[in-house]
Design an enzyme around this catalytic site. Sequence first.
Site, PDB file in Angstrom:
ATOM      1  N   TYR A 172       0.811  -1.305  -0.057  1.00  0.00           N
ATOM      2  CA  TYR A 172       0.568   0.286  -0.557  1.00  0.00           C
ATOM      3  C   TYR A 172       1.211   1.295  -0.320  1.00  0.00           C
ATOM      4  CZ  TYR A 172      -3.692   3.506   1.516  1.00  0.00           C
ATOM      5  OH  TYR A 172      -4.137   4.880   1.641  1.00  0.00           O
ATOM      6  N   ASP A 209      -2.640  -1.748  -3.786  1.00  0.00           N
ATOM      7  CA  ASP A 209      -3.165   0.049  -4.277  1.00  0.00           C
ATOM      8  C   ASP A 209      -1.918   0.621  -3.411  1.00  0.00           C
ATOM      9  OD1 ASP A 209      -3.619   2.418  -4.189  1.00  0.00           O
ATOM     10  OD2 ASP A 209      -4.495   3.166  -2.053  1.00  0.00           O
ATOM     11  N   HIS A 227     -12.312   2.377  -4.298  1.00  0.00           N
ATOM     12  CA  HIS A 227     -11.508   1.536  -5.004  1.00  0.00           C
ATOM     13  C   HIS A 227     -12.751   0.409  -5.180  1.00  0.00           C
ATOM     14  CE1 HIS A 227      -8.149   3.471  -4.473  1.00  0.00           C
ATOM     15  NE2 HIS A 227      -8.163   3.868  -3.910  1.00  0.00           N
TER      16      HIS A 227
END
Length: 263
Positions: A105, A150, A254
């Site tokens: 992330y 992500d 998302h």
Amino acid sequence: MRIATWNINSVRLRFPIVKRLLQKHKIDVLCLQETKSPDEFFPLDDFKKIGYEHVHIHGMKSYNGVAIISRLPLSSHEIHHRCKKQDCRHIAATLPNGAELHCVYIPAGGDIPDPAVNDKFKHKLDFVDELRDWWPSARSAKKKMILVGDLNIAPLENDVWSHKQLLKIVSHTPIEVEKFTAMQKSIGWVDAVRHFVPDDEKLFTWWSYRNQDWRASNRGRRLDHIWVTKPLEKTLKRAEVIMDARDWPTPSDHVPVIVDFEK
């Protein structure tokens, strides 16, 4: 083998739609980001009840957090701290086929794309630089590896709704794209989704909560990625972005990204 990644924006709040994804799409391994849950409060029992008994988590209260949820056995659980911070952004585990799976992330970077005045943006750039240098120093390009998460950067012109309008917007600025590309090239990562979707085709995985009619405006960005090292490229079978998840109850901003591999 089907692997998915999803920034879920609170795993406890959104467990019902995580369960929906796992069961509807028959996911083998799911990587989550922004779980926003200390490890002791992670819904382990809920996952075990639906057949996902193998879990590697690293979380904190209210922010960040990453998780690997699997119905396949996991081994060699690792936690990696980046930029001298312990902010729960990078974990890894090994799958039964020997491939090492990294769930990452990358920091969002705030609103101002200037590291001199925005510490969050500096942290983001430093994080990407650190990963760029870490891959070739700690891992071999010949090793079977999968990187998902992500990554908070939309590198290609068609990874954003308007290339020209987003050149000064964090996630698509030239300096981010330059550093992102350098990280990708560091050990020859293959973009597993663009492997199937041509670069000249629009492809998004994130739509802002501010967009009430996100489908009509379609002002999206591709922030969520799945990469593989060269030894796994030939095993890639299919990729899919589950756009409909943006309309599920209490959605994340998302949506899940799925890649299928030959076993």
